[in-house]
Write a protein that holds these residues in place. Structure first.
Motif, PDB file in Angstrom:
ATOM      1  N   ILE A   1       0.965  -1.159  -0.069  1.00 12.64           N
ATOM      2  CA  ILE A   1      -0.020  -0.173   0.134  1.00 12.64           C
ATOM      3  C   ILE A   1       0.882   1.190   0.132  1.00 12.64           C
ATOM      4  CG2 ILE A   1      -1.909   1.142   1.123  1.00 12.64           C
ATOM      5  CD1 ILE A   1      -2.484  -1.480   0.010  1.00 12.64           C
ATOM      6  N   LEU A   2       1.888   1.390   0.759  1.00 12.95           N
ATOM      7  CA  LEU A   2       2.873   2.397   0.932  1.00 12.95           C
ATOM      8  C   LEU A   2       3.581   2.459  -0.377  1.00 12.95           C
ATOM      9  CD1 LEU A   2       4.689   1.771   4.150  1.00 12.95           C
ATOM     10  CD2 LEU A   2       2.911   3.295   3.709  1.00 12.95           C
ATOM     11  N   GLU A   3       3.832   1.597  -1.296  1.00  8.10           N
ATOM     12  CA  GLU A   3       4.234   1.750  -2.524  1.00  8.10           C
ATOM     13  C   GLU A   3       3.367   2.131  -3.661  1.00  8.10           C
ATOM     14  OE1 GLU A   3       6.438  -1.363  -5.948  1.00  8.10           O
ATOM     15  OE2 GLU A   3       6.111  -1.891  -4.420  1.00  8.10           O
ATOM     16  N   LEU A   4       1.982   1.624  -3.311  1.00 10.65           N
ATOM     17  CA  LEU A   4       1.163   2.228  -4.433  1.00 10.65           C
ATOM     18  C   LEU A   4       0.823   3.814  -3.988  1.00 10.65           C
ATOM     19  CD1 LEU A   4      -1.308   2.051  -6.087  1.00 10.65           C
ATOM     20  CD2 LEU A   4      -2.730   1.248  -4.366  1.00 10.65           C
ATOM     21  N   ARG A   5       1.026   3.908  -2.605  1.00 16.73           N
ATOM     22  CA  ARG A   5       0.642   5.597  -2.505  1.00 16.73           C
ATOM     23  C   ARG A   5       1.679   6.456  -3.096  1.00 16.73           C
ATOM     24  NH1 ARG A   5      -2.632   6.828   2.334  1.00 16.73           N
ATOM     25  NH2 ARG A   5      -0.841   8.334   2.994  1.00 16.73           N
ATOM     26  N   GLU A   6       2.984   6.022  -3.083  1.00 15.32           N
ATOM     27  CA  GLU A   6       4.032   6.677  -3.511  1.00 15.32           C
ATOM     28  C   GLU A   6       3.967   6.810  -5.050  1.00 15.32           C
ATOM     29  OE1 GLU A   6       6.575   8.281  -2.040  1.00 15.32           O
ATOM     30  OE2 GLU A   6       5.909   7.642  -0.200  1.00 15.32           O
ATOM     31  N   LYS A   7       3.460   5.880  -5.690  1.00 15.84           N
ATOM     32  CA  LYS A   7       3.306   5.978  -7.205  1.00 15.84           C
ATOM     33  C   LYS A   7       2.217   6.907  -7.520  1.00 15.84           C
ATOM     34  CE  LYS A   7       5.076   1.485  -8.512  1.00 15.84           C
ATOM     35  NZ  LYS A   7       4.778   0.216  -9.130  1.00 15.84           N
ATOM     36  N   LEU A   8       1.020   7.076  -6.603  1.00 12.40           N
ATOM     37  CA  LEU A   8      -0.135   7.759  -6.873  1.00 12.40           C
ATOM     38  C   LEU A   8       0.200   9.484  -6.502  1.00 12.40           C
ATOM     39  CD1 LEU A   8      -2.836   5.933  -5.407  1.00 12.40           C
ATOM     40  CD2 LEU A   8      -2.377   6.408  -7.833  1.00 12.40           C
ATOM     41  N   LYS A   9       1.385   9.662  -5.524  1.00 12.44           N
ATOM     42  CA  LYS A   9       1.590  11.103  -5.099  1.00 12.44           C
ATOM     43  C   LYS A   9       1.639  11.964  -6.248  1.00 12.44           C
ATOM     44  CE  LYS A   9       3.369  10.307  -0.447  1.00 12.44           C
ATOM     45  NZ  LYS A   9       4.340  10.750   0.552  1.00 12.44           N
ATOM     46  N   PRO A  10       2.648  11.742  -7.249  1.00 14.85           N
ATOM     47  CA  PRO A  10       2.813  12.919  -8.432  1.00 14.85           C
ATOM     48  C   PRO A  10       1.556  13.414  -9.002  1.00 14.85           C
ATOM     49  CG  PRO A  10       4.547  10.997  -8.418  1.00 14.85           C
ATOM     50  CD  PRO A  10       3.562  10.519  -7.386  1.00 14.85           C
ATOM     51  N   GLN A  11       0.801  12.188  -9.346  1.00 17.79           N
ATOM     52  CA  GLN A  11      -0.617  12.632  -9.999  1.00 17.79           C
ATOM     53  C   GLN A  11      -1.281  13.561  -9.234  1.00 17.79           C
ATOM     54  OE1 GLN A  11      -2.737   8.982 -11.148  1.00 17.79           O
ATOM     55  NE2 GLN A  11      -4.491  10.285 -11.960  1.00 17.79           N
ATOM     56  N   LEU A  12      -1.408  13.106  -7.789  1.00 18.36           N
ATOM     57  CA  LEU A  12      -2.357  13.800  -6.952  1.00 18.36           C
ATOM     58  C   LEU A  12      -1.936  15.070  -6.722  1.00 18.36           C
ATOM     59  CD1 LEU A  12      -3.487  10.939  -4.595  1.00 18.36           C
ATOM     60  CD2 LEU A  12      -4.724  11.778  -6.503  1.00 18.36           C
ATOM     61  N   MET A  13      -0.565  15.273  -6.565  1.00 19.20           N
ATOM     62  CA  MET A  13       0.069  16.717  -6.406  1.00 19.20           C
ATOM     63  C   MET A  13      -0.063  17.359  -7.373  1.00 19.20           C
ATOM     64  SD  MET A  13       1.544  16.880  -3.355  1.00 19.20           S
ATOM     65  CE  MET A  13       2.342  18.609  -3.681  1.00 19.20           C
ATOM     66  N   GLY A  14      -0.254  16.977  -8.576  1.00 19.46           N
ATOM     67  CA  GLY A  14      -0.589  17.855  -9.847  1.00 19.46           C
ATOM     68  C   GLY A  14      -1.939  18.268  -9.825  1.00 19.46           C
ATOM     69  N   LEU A  15      -2.912  17.578  -9.196  1.00 23.17           N
ATOM     70  CA  LEU A  15      -4.287  17.915  -8.861  1.00 23.17           C
ATOM     71  C   LEU A  15      -4.444  19.033  -7.854  1.00 23.17           C
ATOM     72  CD1 LEU A  15      -6.299  14.626  -8.944  1.00 23.17           C
ATOM     73  CD2 LEU A  15      -6.425  16.233 -10.769  1.00 23.17           C
ATOM     74  N   ILE A  16      -3.761  18.703  -6.948  1.00 25.63           N
ATOM     75  CA  ILE A  16      -3.568  20.043  -5.783  1.00 25.63           C
ATOM     76  C   ILE A  16      -3.000  21.220  -6.357  1.00 25.63           C
ATOM     77  CG2 ILE A  16      -2.685  20.472  -3.536  1.00 25.63           C
ATOM     78  CD1 ILE A  16      -2.797  17.656  -2.949  1.00 25.63           C
ATOM     79  N   ARG A  17      -1.834  21.230  -7.005  1.00 23.46           N
ATOM     80  CA  ARG A  17      -1.555  22.410  -7.784  1.00 23.46           C
ATOM     81  C   ARG A  17      -2.224  23.108  -8.577  1.00 23.46           C
ATOM     82  NH1 ARG A  17       1.016  23.895 -12.431  1.00 23.46           N
ATOM     83  NH2 ARG A  17       2.778  25.476 -12.180  1.00 23.46           N
ATOM     84  N   GLN A  18      -2.962  22.314  -9.532  1.00 19.26           N
ATOM     85  CA  GLN A  18      -4.251  22.812 -10.488  1.00 19.26           C
ATOM     86  C   GLN A  18      -5.271  23.549  -9.609  1.00 19.26           C
ATOM     87  OE1 GLN A  18      -5.959  19.955 -12.906  1.00 19.26           O
ATOM     88  NE2 GLN A  18      -7.208  21.383 -14.010  1.00 19.26           N
ATOM     89  N   GLN A  19      -5.683  22.772  -8.568  1.00 17.82           N
ATOM     90  CA  GLN A  19      -6.614  23.549  -7.640  1.00 17.82           C
ATOM     91  C   GLN A  19      -6.332  24.640  -6.935  1.00 17.82           C
ATOM     92  OE1 GLN A  19      -6.614  23.449  -3.991  1.00 17.82           O
ATOM     93  NE2 GLN A  19      -9.063  24.518  -3.818  1.00 17.82           N
ATOM     94  N   ARG A  20      -4.973  24.953  -6.593  1.00 18.03           N
ATOM     95  CA  ARG A  20      -4.538  26.181  -5.987  1.00 18.03           C
ATOM     96  C   ARG A  20      -4.431  27.310  -6.954  1.00 18.03           C
ATOM     97  NH1 ARG A  20      -5.333  23.023  -2.078  1.00 18.03           N
ATOM     98  NH2 ARG A  20      -3.923  22.699  -0.380  1.00 18.03           N
ATOM     99  N   LEU A  21      -3.760  27.035  -8.307  1.00 21.62           N
ATOM    100  CA  LEU A  21      -3.801  27.829  -9.150  1.00 21.62           C
ATOM    101  C   LEU A  21      -5.302  28.382  -9.525  1.00 21.62           C
ATOM    102  CD1 LEU A  21      -1.017  26.536 -11.312  1.00 21.62           C
ATOM    103  CD2 LEU A  21      -0.763  28.206  -9.776  1.00 21.62           C
ATOM    104  N   LEU A  22      -6.152  27.660  -9.575  1.00 26.01           N
ATOM    105  CA  LEU A  22      -7.680  28.194 -10.050  1.00 26.01           C
ATOM    106  C   LEU A  22      -8.163  28.924  -8.774  1.00 26.01           C
ATOM    107  CD1 LEU A  22      -9.308  24.605 -11.284  1.00 26.01           C
ATOM    108  CD2 LEU A  22      -8.733  26.622 -12.553  1.00 26.01           C
ATOM    109  N   ARG A  23      -7.747  28.512  -7.584  1.00 26.46           N
ATOM    110  CA  ARG A  23      -7.971  29.536  -6.385  1.00 26.46           C
ATOM    111  C   ARG A  23      -7.421  30.790  -6.739  1.00 26.46           C
ATOM    112  NH1 ARG A  23     -10.683  27.963  -1.686  1.00 26.46           N
ATOM    113  NH2 ARG A  23     -10.914  30.011  -0.645  1.00 26.46           N
ATOM    114  N   LEU A  24      -6.262  31.100  -7.117  1.00 23.05           N
ATOM    115  CA  LEU A  24      -5.645  32.216  -7.396  1.00 23.05           C
ATOM    116  C   LEU A  24      -6.367  32.903  -8.626  1.00 23.05           C
ATOM    117  CD1 LEU A  24      -3.305  31.101  -5.575  1.00 23.05           C
ATOM    118  CD2 LEU A  24      -1.799  32.188  -6.974  1.00 23.05           C
TER     119      LEU A  24
END
Length: 747
Positions: free
Chosen positions: A547-570
């Motif tokens: 599960i930890l390995e799966l989470r590490e693989k998912l992090k870059p994609q989800l960080m991209g979503l968070i980055r997109q949401q933050r820029l939309l908020r700006l």
């Protein structure tokens, strides 16, 4: 070939002339640029003109702010600020009312410009405005314009509020105390007196003596929200400037005059004229009138009013601090009698009332035993109350509970006295610790924040709200003790649960004590455990290596979503409040990111106005010019305020952008409305600059998304145990005859 970095392409407008499109060399003196512009239009005496921004507040351009001119800026040619100030002041000295009125109308929009304000002030413009205000020849729009212009000029901080004359302050006070006054004048007069009170202790005492509290109560009962807000602002300013004894006297008087009802409830009052004892003090209203409450008003409450209610709540609770900091004196006869009254309220005074004449030793032994039953840890109960905090405040709470809820008090004490020793809930020990918990949750004794708006409506629904809250909390503690089947060893654990119950319920902001009682009693120990478990499951993922390995693989994609949401908020933008070092300002400004993520656009907006469109924002900051993002104590606008406790909230909400301002470094300073907005904007700016988004909010969002995505990926494996280690690879087979040989062709 690209133009040099210090050259910007701009347009310059002039009425009745064709605009000029020029390349402005920022290295060239401004006087030279101005002469070239005037020569192009054949205008002599270039020193009589000045350049201003055509958009926004139309500020004058000086050598100090010329670097704010960006490519595409539109400027306009206008009269020089010194000549403009001379013309306006000449109009103020006009013998005709119309000339003076027109000069005031021209002065008000210009007064917010620092360059123009300095010219007016240097020519004794404030003195002229003071004369107009003191004369009071016109109590309508002209007086309102005079007060507005005076306030705008004083806001620049060039002249201290302490320099105002006593007759001037008294005249402004008279406008506040008048019954029949233009609706636009009194809010301005109240605002001026608030600034005087906060900035000058001596003049603040004058305001306090000249403005009756009853008059402020009258202003708090009107329908006009602006007048209500400014009256509350002056009231809290007077309370903040008073000593502890004076503040207590003032608050006692205000509660007797039904301030709490004016804030919380809607009511009716009838006045028979000025000679009768009117519900509205010192007024001349005659007829049935409704006074407008503040908390439950039909119109939404403004941020400024919410802040002043928070200050009023904090100052009122602050009156408990001396009791909280004072230990019980075992040699004080009055305090010893209060302790005995607490004991006698719970137990039959066997020796005292029966007349059997118990001996001194027998009476002393009986008292010690009964104090033990009350839950005191020491044979001498005074030793338990020597701890500060809570000091004497704990004894006050216990006595209040015994007098105002005698049945509940007796039931609590007798019920626990009859239990087995290891399961009894000590009333006194619990009360002392519970008082500490309530003081911490309600921030008793802490300095007022400059920006906080976190007031509790329940506080204004009840007299003696702190003691009433204790009465509810001590019964909750007894209920939780029984639900947990606690023993004396579990005391700290029970207090942690009760603290959580109280904190969770207070966070819901119940509007009344009864609603608080209902909500907190629903939040049982079992419900607290369920909430803790739910939060733990949301915050913690399984720790299995796959599960930890799966989470590490998912992090870059989800960080991209968070980055997109933050820029939309700006890109959506946000309103920020301007805060000065002297007082809390009511001016707002709006900032947002352009859709192409290349420019930050911002500008001032009016209170209550809709968020501006992107095109209407006058100021621009290219993202390419940004050097760094600063937060907390590193921000220049926070460093200027000092390091007092009251500025701690500013440290937590402050951030700044440093950017190239010609050859110098300049700053765009922010104070976020809330901690969440602080995280979203600092994350968005970090993403914009290519930096790591390291806020607590990003961590929580990433954890939530990882948990959700992991659960979705593992839906098919529900109820299937996931091993800690991958299964072993089986050994190779003894032969590979099962393999098909494609090299052999079939006949």
């Amino acid at each position: 070939m690209a133009p040099p970095r210090n050259v910007v392409k701009i347009a310059v407008q002039k009425s009745d002339a064709i605009p000029q499109l020029i390349q402005l060399d920022q290295a060239k003196p401004l006087a030279t640029v101005l002469k070239e512009v005037c020569d192009a239009w054949n205008l002599p005496h270039s020193e009589s003109y000045a350049l201003k921004f055509a958009d926004g507040h139309k500020r004058y351009i000086t050598e100090n702010n010329r670097m704010e001119i960006k490519n595409g800026s539109i400027l306009c040619l206008s009269t020089a600020p010194d000549l403009e100030a001379q013309q306006v002041l000449g109009g103020l000295q006009s013998a005709s009312r119309e000339g003076c009125y027109q000069a005031l109308k021209n002065l008000v929009p210009l007064a917010s410009d620092m360059t123009f304000a300095q010219e007016v002030i240097s020519r004794d413009g404030l003195q002229r405005l003071s004369t107009i205000i003191e004369n009071g020849d016109d109590l309508g729009e002209m007086l309102a314009l005079g007060l507005t212009a005076f306030l705008e000029l004083m806001e620049h901080g060039v002249v201290s509020w302490e320099t105002l004359s006593i007759p001037f302050v008294r005249k402004v006070v008279s406008y506040v105390n008048m019954n029949l006054m233009d609706a636009s004048v009194q809010p301005l007069a109240l605002r001026l007196l608030e600034s005087v009170t906060l900035s000058s202790p001596a003049l603040g005492q004058l305001v306090k003596s000249e403005v009756p509290l009853d008059r402020l109560l009258v202003h708090l009962q009107v329908v006009n929200q602006q007048l209500q807000t400014k009256a509350m602002a002056l009231l809290t300013a007077l309370l903040q400037g008073a000593s502890t004894a004076e503040r207590k006297h003032m608050l006692d008087y205000l509660w007797k005059r039904n301030l709490r009802q004016f804030i919380y409830k809607v009511g009716w009052a009838r006045s028979r004229g000025p000679s009768s004892r009117s519900f509205f003090p010192s007024d001349s209203y005659s007829s049935l009138a409704v006074f407008q409450n503040i908390i439950h008003s039909a119109a939404p409450m403004g941020d400024e009013m919410a802040h002043h209610l928070y200050v009023l709540q904090a100052l009122t609770l602050g009156l408990l601090e001396p009791r909280m900091r004072t230990p019980l004196d075992p040699y004080n006869q009055e305090e010893r009698e209060r302790l005995q009254a607490l004991r006698q309220a719970a137990f039959e005074p066997e020796g005292e009332s029966s007349g059997t004449g118990l001996s001194a030793d027998r009476r002393r032994s009986l008292c010690v035993r009964e104090f033990r039953k009350l839950g005191f840890s020491n044979s001498n109960p005074a030793q338990d109350l020597e701890r500060v905090p809570p000091g004497l405040l704990a004894l006050d709470n216990m006595l209040y509970f015994s007098k105002h809820a005698p049945s509940a008090y007796s039931r609590f004490v007798l019920e626990n006295s009859s239990r087995e020793d290891k399961h009894e809930c000590p009333f006194a020990k619990s009360s002392i610790q519970l008082t500490v918990v309530l003081c911490e949750l309600l921030h008793v004794g802490e300095p007022c924040s400059e920006t906080a708006q976190d007031f509790s409506p329940m506080f204004f629904s009840q007299d003696h709200s702190f003691h009433e809250l204790f009465c509810v909390a001590i019964q909750l503690l007894n209920k939780t003790w029984k639900e947990m089947r606690a023993t004396q060893e579990d005391f700290d654990k029970v207090m942690q649960v009760v603290r959580e119950q109280l904190a969770r319920t207070l966070a819901l902001k119940p509007t009344s004590l009864e609603l608080f009682r209902t909500k907190v009693n629903v939040l049982s120990y079992g419900e607290v455990l369920r909430l803790r478990q739910t939060e733990r499951l949301h915050q913690e993922g399984t720790l299995a290596p796959p599960i930890l390995e799966l989470r590490e693989k998912l992090k870059p994609q989800l960080m991209g979503l968070i980055r997109q949401q933050r820029l939309l908020r700006l890109c959506e933008g946000m309103l920020f409040r301007k805060i000065s070092s002297r007082r809390r300002q009511d001016k707002l400004w709006f900032c947002c990111l352009s859709p192409n993520h290349k420019v930050l656009q911002y500008g001032d907006v009016e209170e209550g106005a809709n968020p501006p469109t992107l095109e209407s924002l006058p100021e621009q900051l290219p993202v390419a010019d940004i050097r760094a993002l600063l937060m907390g104590k590193d921000c220049p606008h926070v460093r200027e305020k000092g390091s007092g406790k009251q500025n701690k909230d500013l440290y937590e909400l402050a951030f700044s952008i440093s950017y190239d301002h010609g050859e110098e470094e300049a700053y765009l300073n922010f104070i976020a409305p809330s901690k969440r907005d602080f995280y979203l904007w600092t994350d968005g700016l970090s993403a914009l600059l290519g930096s790591t988004m390291g806020s607590e909010q990003t961590r929580l969002d990433l954890e939530q998304l990882l948990t959700m995505e992991t659960k979705l990926r593992l839906l098919e494996l529900e109820n299937v145990p996931i091993p800690e280690q991958p299964p072993p690879v089986p050994p190779p087979p003894t032969n590979f005859n099962f393999c098909y040989d494609f090299s052999i062709t079939e006949p």
